[in-house]
Design an enzyme around this catalytic site. Structure first.
Site, PDB file in Angstrom:
ATOM      1  N   SER A  18      -2.221   1.302  10.790  1.00 54.85           N
ATOM      2  CA  SER A  18      -1.166   0.934   9.831  1.00 54.85           C
ATOM      3  C   SER A  18      -1.619   1.193   8.400  1.00 54.85           C
ATOM      4  CB  SER A  18      -0.754  -0.525  10.006  1.00 54.85           C
ATOM      5  OG  SER A  18      -1.852  -1.374   9.816  1.00 54.85           O
ATOM      6  N   LEU A  19      -2.872   0.846   8.071  1.00 53.70           N
ATOM      7  CA  LEU A  19      -3.363   1.187   6.734  1.00 53.70           C
ATOM      8  C   LEU A  19      -3.379   2.704   6.559  1.00 53.70           C
ATOM      9  CD1 LEU A  19      -6.292  -1.362   6.145  1.00 53.70           C
ATOM     10  CD2 LEU A  19      -4.082  -1.297   4.997  1.00 53.70           C
TER      11      LEU A  19
ATOM     12  N   HIS B  57      -0.053  -9.454  18.248  1.00 55.93           N
ATOM     13  CA  HIS B  57      -1.502  -9.290  18.130  1.00 55.93           C
ATOM     14  C   HIS B  57      -2.158 -10.285  19.074  1.00 55.93           C
ATOM     15  CE1 HIS B  57      -5.522  -8.982  16.511  1.00 55.93           C
ATOM     16  NE2 HIS B  57      -5.138  -7.979  15.763  1.00 55.93           N
TER      17      HIS B  57
ATOM     18  N   GLY C 153       0.807  -1.217   0.000  1.00 60.42           N
ATOM     19  CA  GLY C 153       0.000   0.000   0.000  1.00 60.42           C
ATOM     20  C   GLY C 153       0.837   1.263   0.000  1.00 60.42           C
TER      21      GLY C 153
ATOM     22  N   PHE D 232     -12.802  -0.004  17.416  1.00 64.30           N
ATOM     23  CA  PHE D 232     -11.527  -0.710  17.416  1.00 64.30           C
ATOM     24  C   PHE D 232     -10.812  -0.415  18.734  1.00 64.30           C
ATOM     25  CE2 PHE D 232      -8.654  -2.506  13.957  1.00 64.30           C
ATOM     26  CZ  PHE D 232      -9.619  -3.324  13.435  1.00 64.30           C
TER      27      PHE D 232
END
Lengths: 236, 599
Positions: free
Chosen positions: B409-410, B248, B23, B125
């Site tokens: 992160s995105l 995670h 990305g 989130f």
């Protein structure tokens, strides 16, 4: 659970100049739910470092490891070993130029994807905010946008085997339809114009191998039928 | 034929060469290609195989589509999430830019899920609040079901097809071409054809992703081997904060595949062997949506205290069946497939076994908020290394500090992909010509490949590649996991240093020049080993607990001694550590001073 798995794997070494052949391997059943990719990795890491294949995410989302497995196309990383008849015949995706072993040249496949202009096309000015789209209109993209470009469908299609130079194939056509049905896209007419061709679109004869082959359970045949319907509809 | 002292290397000239087609690389390429620059994207895999494709839950932006929101609240959450190690100027920049950039993604075609009013769907989130932590949970994470990374990466690829970006696919980067003036290009190996290429450029951008494969159990793809970081270290540059690896909380137990935080965002929760919703004890307010480091430590403690599940009591359960089949299949379809395939569980009926799993490299190549690679020279801790840029997970800006928030992160890859593109354009205005290169500059890149191709013969008694990799991953897993102590880390550093030295004598079976994937695995292991060494050394030295770096023997955060970034480099073969201050001063708003972190 059998203790070992027998595999017969397509080998081709471009350096040697020798003909391709099938090589037998035996690997242990490593765990419950073991996938074909685990077996290939075991061969590469423990038995024969020269075995060559692509892999990346190992969870069915990147599309690297499309293979022909016992005659059916699928992803090695999500294909359980347990259900496969042995020896498991593993070959590269059919009708593609083989670079080495299980690795095929995907250039033409990606080029056909590029040919359908797979990007949002609009003429109206972009808003300050996002374009609005109803959840119902967004739902229409389910079954199309998830495509991972693995090539399993296109390389399972007999029409594409024969006319792959000009017939776009199921993967590219599924994506062509994805933009035709996207309520935000404003180039439907142009997209249909480009597809209206005896080869590009109409070589699909509803053989439906693509439907069987798709690891994401998408339905390119239905997408192609929708394009054909749209082409008929705009004439009446 | 070029002026280089060899005919074996094809010499290319581009304005910009970007290494990595995830990305960040794709977003940066788009910015530059749309402005008319000649951009080459060099990637070791085919387009859309990069690991961005596996991101699930979403991308954060204070759009306020579900409930009121503000970028300043997002900034507060990110600073707090970073355990105050994040650089606040970069964090302000990112959170301010987020709404613009996410809407831009929508304009570029990303198929976001939608709310009833037609706007982009946003979900809850971990670590996200409103009103600076005072007004409850925020819904800030914009999602395309649980395939947001896939949706974004494919859209970026599509846009680059439109823009006419040059893709050099399945090319492996071998060596940066650098001198006193900075970076001028990169040597690369065409994997399929077995040929050498030198890409000369006025700017080189490292967008090579994380290094999660240093660990045995990871959510990361096989290709996440920290290639850019190793190139930078080889060029004499440091890596920043490598001791901060995110675990995670919810990777599939024993397998590693990611079970997105979106599961808990949509209302799922964790259970121990007693059927207790244990996060209520560790984070009374946020519960299962506390920050990832907090949840991972809680799981590790539950397991350590004998409340793990399964025959080995080594995992906990992620329950979501109460959400109902309809919601699961519409909002979490990918989770449903993954759990079925890799855990053998139908999550609409039964819980999924999960455990903390290495996931994200918070550290990386040090940069400023323009994507320029920086290093220390005497008192100046932010010297720009001309011509070299880094973005995405490969970089350490640092917006994540000691712990990254889910959904950031995105965001980072699009924000800094674009920012870097803009900064590169400024450089291109000033640097219009290619400087002549040392005619022997190709040599070390070629040596790197040839050594491995001959290793089957020359290193017959050396360790097999796969064995060496296996050992590295085991050492890192056992000695630098969720909880760390002096004793285990000391041993770990010693083992990893010894193994790194052994790598010189390792061997591969395959000497073929065409599509030699064992050769690629070998060079990936070299790259991983660099990050493993720096991670180990940095972790051992940091005598405090902060974010993802949790120590039993130094269980508290120590701002007096350790509110600083680690800079680890390799000089004359040995790891050296240096430090630099955290940039606590944001661009325009007041600083968020460190305080106790409670969720």
């Amino acid at each position: 659970m059998p203790e070992t798995i027998k595999l017969s794997i397509f080998r081709y070494d471009p350096e040697s100049g020798e003909k391709p052949f099938m090589q037998a391997y035996e690997v242990p059943m490593l765990k419950d739910g073991m996938k074909l990719l685990d077996a290939l990795n075991h061969i590469k890491w423990e038995l024969d470092g020269t075995l060559t294949y692509r892999r990346s995410c190992r969870e069915g989302v990147c599309g690297s490891d499309g293979l022909n497995i016992n005659g059916v196309n699928g992803l090695a990383c999500i294909t359980p070993i347990a259900g496969l008849k042995q020896p498991v015949h593993v070959r590269p995706l059919p009708s593609m130029p083989v670079i080495r072993d299980l690795v095929v040249d995907m250039d033409h496949f990606f080029d056909q994807y590029r040919q359908i202009q797979p990007w949002l096309q609009t003429e109206t000015p972009t808003h300050e905010h996002e374009r609005l789209q109803t959840p119902q209109d967004r739902d229409k993209l389910d079954g199309s946008y998830e495509c991972i470009l693995c090539g399993c469908c296109t390389t399972s299609c007999p029409s594409w085997w024969w006319n792959g130079d000009r017939f776009l194939g199921p993967a590219a056509l599924l994506q062509a339809n994805r933009w035709i049905i996207d309520s935000r896209d404003e180039a439907t007419g142009k997209r249909l114009d480009r597809l209206e061709d005896v080869f590009r679109l109409y070589r699909c004869h509803q053989i439906m191998n693509c439907l069987e082959a798709c690891p994401m359970k998408l339905n390119p045949t239905a997408a192609i039928a929708n394009i054909k319907r749209q082409l008929v509809a705009r004439k009446t | 034929m070029s002026y280089l002292s060899t005919d074996r290397v094809e010499h290319h000239f581009h304005d910009v060469v970007i290494i990595g087609a995830g990305g960040a690389g794709m977003r940066c390429a788009l910015q530059l290609a749309d402005a008319g620059h000649k951009v080459a994207v060099v990637s070791k895999v085919l387009p859309t195989r990069s690991h961005t494709v596996a991101a699930q839950g979403g991308i954060n932006a204070s759009l306020g589509n579900v409930s009121s929101d503000h970028w300043h609240w997002h900034m507060y959450d990110t600073v707090k999430g970073s355990d105050y190690l994040g650089d606040q100027d970069a964090i302000e920049y990112m959170c301010r830019a987020a709404p613009l950039l996410v809407r831009e993604l929508e304009h570029q075609g990303v198929p976001f899920s939608r709310l009833d009013d037609g706007k982009i769907y946003q979900r809850a989130f971990g670590g996200q609040s409103r009103g600076f932590g005072n007004d409850g949970q925020a819904s800030r994470t914009c999602a395309a079901a649980d395939r947001t990374g896939h949706a974004i990466l494919h859209s970026m690829f599509q846009q680059n097809l439109r823009a006419g970006t040059h893709f050099y696919q399945e090319y492996f980067a071998l060596d940066l071409i650098t001198d006193e003036e900075g970076c001028h290009g990169v040597m690369a190996w065409d994997i399929a054809k077995g040929e050498y290429h030198l890409f000369q450029a006025k700017a080189v951008i490292l967008a090579t992703g994380g290094a999660g494969r240093v660990f045995k159990m990871t959510t990361n793809a096989y290709i996440c081997t920290g290639d850019g970081g190793a190139l930078a270290v080889d060029a004499g540059l440091p890596l920043e904060d490598m001791e901060f690896f995110q675990f995670h909380p919810t990777g599939i137990a024993g397998e590693g595949q990611l079970m997105s935080e979106a599961v808990r965002g949509e209302g799922g929760y964790l259970l121990n062997s007693e059927g207790e919703r244990f996060m209520e004890r560790y984070a009374p307010t946020a519960k299962d949506l506390a920050s990832r480091d907090v949840v991972s430590r809680a799981i590790a403690l539950e397991i350590r205290q004998g409340r793990g599940c399964g025959p080995n009591k080594d995992h906990v359960l992620l329950k979501l069946d109460h959400l109902g089949e309809e919601l699961i299949l519409s909002k979490l379809p990918n989770i449903h497939d993954l759990a079925l395939r890799f855990a053998g569980r139908d999550c609409t009926k039964e819980p999924i076994p999960v455990q903390p799993t290495a996931h994200y490299t918070m550290g990386g190549i040090p940069t400023n908020r323009f994507g320029e690679v920086v290093y220390s020279e005497g008192e100046n801790k932010d010297m720009v290394f001309p011509g070299l840029f880094a973005i995405g997970e490969a970089a350490c800006v640092s917006v994540h500090g000691a712990n990254r928030l889910g959904g950031n992160s995105l965001l980072e890859i699009v924000v800094f992909g674009r920012a870097c593109g803009n900064q590169v354009m400024k450089r291109l205005k000033k640097h219009r010509y290619y400087p002549p290169l040392d005619t022997d500059c190709w040599q070390s890149g070629v040596k790197r490949v040839e050594r491995w191709l001959e290793s089957g013969k020359s290193n017959q008694d050396g360790p097999r590649l796969a064995d060496a990799r296996d050992r590295m991953q085991s050492i890192m897993q056992e000695h630098f996991s969720v909880y760390r102590t002096e004793e285990t880390m000391l041993e770990g550093v010693e083992l990893i240093e010894r193994l790194a030295a052994e790598l010189d004598s390792a061997r591969i079976d395959d000497s073929c020049r065409y599509f030699n994937s064992e050769l690629i695995e070998a060079m990936e292991l070299e790259n991983l080993m660099v990050q493993a060494r720096l991670t180990a050394a940095g972790a051992l030295a940091r005598t405090e607990s902060r974010g993802a770096h949790a120590r039993d023997d130094y269980s508290e955060r120590d701002d007096e001694a350790w509110l600083k970034h680690t800079l680890a480099s390799i000089k004359d073969g040995t790891v050296q550590l240096d430090y630099k201050p955290v940039r606590l001063q944001p661009m325009t708003v007041d600083s968020f001073p460190p305080k106790k972190r409670v969720y």
